[in-house]
Design a protein around this motif. Structure first.
Motif, short mmCIF file in Angstrom:
data_model
loop_
_atom_site.label_atom_id
_atom_site.label_comp_id
_atom_site.label_asym_id
_atom_site.label_seq_id
_atom_site.Cartn_x
_atom_site.Cartn_y
_atom_site.Cartn_z
N LEU A 123 0.83 -1.21 0.00
CA LEU A 123 0.00 0.00 0.00
C LEU A 123 0.86 1.26 0.00
N LYS A 124 0.22 2.40 -0.29
CA LYS A 124 0.94 3.67 -0.39
C LYS A 124 1.70 4.04 0.88
N ASN A 125 1.14 3.75 2.02
CA ASN A 125 1.79 4.14 3.28
C ASN A 125 2.79 3.11 3.78
N GLY A 126 3.10 2.09 2.98
CA GLY A 126 4.10 1.10 3.36
C GLY A 126 3.51 -0.18 3.93
N ARG A 127 2.19 -0.19 4.20
CA ARG A 127 1.57 -1.42 4.68
C ARG A 127 1.78 -2.53 3.66
N GLU A 128 2.04 -3.75 4.16
CA GLU A 128 2.09 -4.93 3.31
C GLU A 128 0.99 -5.88 3.76
N HIS A 130 -12.08 -0.42 -9.43
CA HIS A 130 -11.31 0.58 -8.70
C HIS A 130 -10.13 -0.06 -7.98
N LEU A 131 -9.99 -1.38 -8.15
CA LEU A 131 -8.93 -2.15 -7.51
C LEU A 131 -9.23 -2.36 -6.01
N ASN A 132 -10.48 -2.04 -5.58
CA ASN A 132 -10.91 -2.47 -4.26
C ASN A 132 -10.83 -3.99 -4.22
N MET A 133 -10.37 -4.54 -3.10
CA MET A 133 -10.25 -5.99 -2.99
C MET A 133 -10.87 -6.48 -1.70
N TRP A 134 -11.39 -7.69 -1.75
CA TRP A 134 -11.91 -8.37 -0.58
C TRP A 134 -11.04 -9.60 -0.36
N LEU A 135 -10.38 -9.66 0.79
CA LEU A 135 -9.45 -10.75 1.09
C LEU A 135 -9.97 -11.60 2.25
N GLU A 136 -9.59 -12.86 2.24
CA GLU A 136 -9.91 -13.78 3.34
C GLU A 136 -8.60 -14.13 4.03
N ASN A 137 -8.66 -14.32 5.34
CA ASN A 137 -7.44 -14.70 6.10
C ASN A 137 -6.29 -13.75 5.78
N ALA A 138 -6.56 -12.48 5.97
CA ALA A 138 -5.57 -11.46 5.63
C ALA A 138 -4.66 -11.15 6.81
N GLU A 139 -3.42 -10.83 6.48
CA GLU A 139 -2.46 -10.41 7.50
C GLU A 139 -1.84 -9.10 7.03
N VAL A 140 -1.94 -8.06 7.89
CA VAL A 140 -1.43 -6.74 7.56
C VAL A 140 -0.16 -6.49 8.38
N THR A 141 0.93 -6.11 7.71
CA THR A 141 2.18 -5.78 8.39
C THR A 141 2.45 -4.30 8.22
N PHE A 142 2.61 -3.61 9.34
CA PHE A 142 2.84 -2.16 9.29
C PHE A 142 3.75 -1.77 10.43
N GLU A 143 4.90 -1.23 10.09
CA GLU A 143 5.86 -0.83 11.11
C GLU A 143 6.13 -1.96 12.09
N ASP A 144 6.45 -3.14 11.52
CA ASP A 144 6.83 -4.32 12.30
C ASP A 144 5.73 -4.87 13.20
N LYS A 153 2.04 -6.92 13.20
CA LYS A 153 1.16 -7.73 12.36
C LYS A 153 -0.24 -7.80 12.95
N SER A 154 -1.26 -7.70 12.07
CA SER A 154 -2.66 -7.85 12.49
C SER A 154 -3.32 -8.83 11.54
N SER A 155 -4.21 -9.67 12.08
CA SER A 155 -4.89 -10.67 11.25
C SER A 155 -6.38 -10.39 11.16
N TYR A 156 -6.97 -10.68 10.02
CA TYR A 156 -8.39 -10.43 9.78
C TYR A 156 -8.99 -11.61 9.04
N GLY A 157 -10.13 -12.09 9.49
CA GLY A 157 -10.83 -13.15 8.77
C GLY A 157 -11.24 -12.68 7.39
#
Lengths: 74, 74, 74, 74, 74, 74, 74
Positions: free
Chosen positions: C21-26, C37-51, C53-57
């Motif tokens: 993502l633009k702000n560095g999130r992976e 619009h490139l909006n996406m819906w993800l399952e079992n997502a993991e967001v990494t931001f500034e070391d 990690k957060s998980s989302y169903g």
């Protein structure tokens, strides 16, 4: 508004142009193509950014990055 | 405006391209697809960002992040 | 332009993708849906931001935040 | 593209959602309404920003501020 | 999507609202008008910015500056 | 939504207005014209920016730079 | 809204204008053309940026970079 700014720039096609981009990049090259979004296709382009120069045989410049555009050989 | 910048870039399809993004990322890869928003689909892409390189078999680059695009094998 | 970048990404539906993502999130997750619009819906997502990690169903990622998207299991 | 990301999120209507905004704000609340711009209307919303929490009975969140949205009760 | 977020906010017309803008400004006032861009016309508005308060009999707030909007008297 | 915010501001035509722009500029002047993008044409305008004042007989202010607009003589 | 801001500016065609851009650039020149995006074509333009002046016989200024525009010879 009988004349349009992009039509005026379009007359520089086949001739050198000088561009200033939002992030400070400066670009020279021969204008080959231009669209209504101000996207440009340049030939023999040279990009100057933070005192570093890079050369490209062909280069697309995205229009929304551009601040200023001028025919260069005046 | 008889030729369009994106048509010119589209001729690089199947060939290597070099991209510069707004945040300074540099990307090389083989151009597989391109749309009017300048979204691109690359094969065998390599992204360089802050001296770190990452490789991707396939990579979509969002068009509004792109500043410069050039056929790379000139 | 016979193939479109978003159609190419859409073939990754049901499979893992990797986003920058633009702000560095992976973000990694399984791509469930994608719009123009490139909006996406993800399952079992993991967001990494500034070391961190957060998980989302399930996770919607707004398209205009995305810089890069790649099928992850290559 | 048989399913759309916003339709998927719309199924969370009446349920808690968790939002991350561009400026780092985090928001939880019950999703009451959603439009195609990703504008949302939340009930019993709590906004966390720089370690400060604020509560709202009803809250409109402008869509172009949103980066991530997730059903919260998973 | 049977109800729209802006319709929900529009029910606050004639009543006090509280706004948070992108640059941190906070605004309270009585909502007089609202359009689809989220532009708002407020009466008896008070703007707080960097610990400074300013009062306005009538105030137009441009919609794309707004992050959050809430009926204030809950 | 029976009244629109821009119509409300348009009633200030011929009267002084006070504007706050995104970059902190403050502007006063007599509102002569207004369009749907919130572009404005002011007469006898005074721009204050970083403690420096500049005066203009006529001034066009681009709408997307504007955050707040208020009839000034209340 | 019987008069439009851009029509008012368009009356300065053939006359000197003064522009202020988003990044602080100041530009003077003779207005030759103007379109609805506020793109302008100037003759004998002078750009001032960080105490450095540059002159251009012809210059296109991209509209979305512009904050203020004023007829200069008042």
């Amino acid at each position: 508004m009988d004349q349009r700014p992009l039509d005026a720039l379009n007359k520089a096609k086949g001739k050198p142009v000088y561009l200033v981009l939002k992030n400070g990049r400066e670009i020279t090259g021969t204008l080959q193509a231009l669209d209504i979004h101000l996207n440009m296709w340049l030939e023999n382009a040279e990009v100057t950014f933070e005192d570093k120069k890079s050369s490209y045989g062909d280069l697309l410049v995205r229009g929304d990055s551009i601040v200023l555009a001028s025919p260069a050989n005046q």
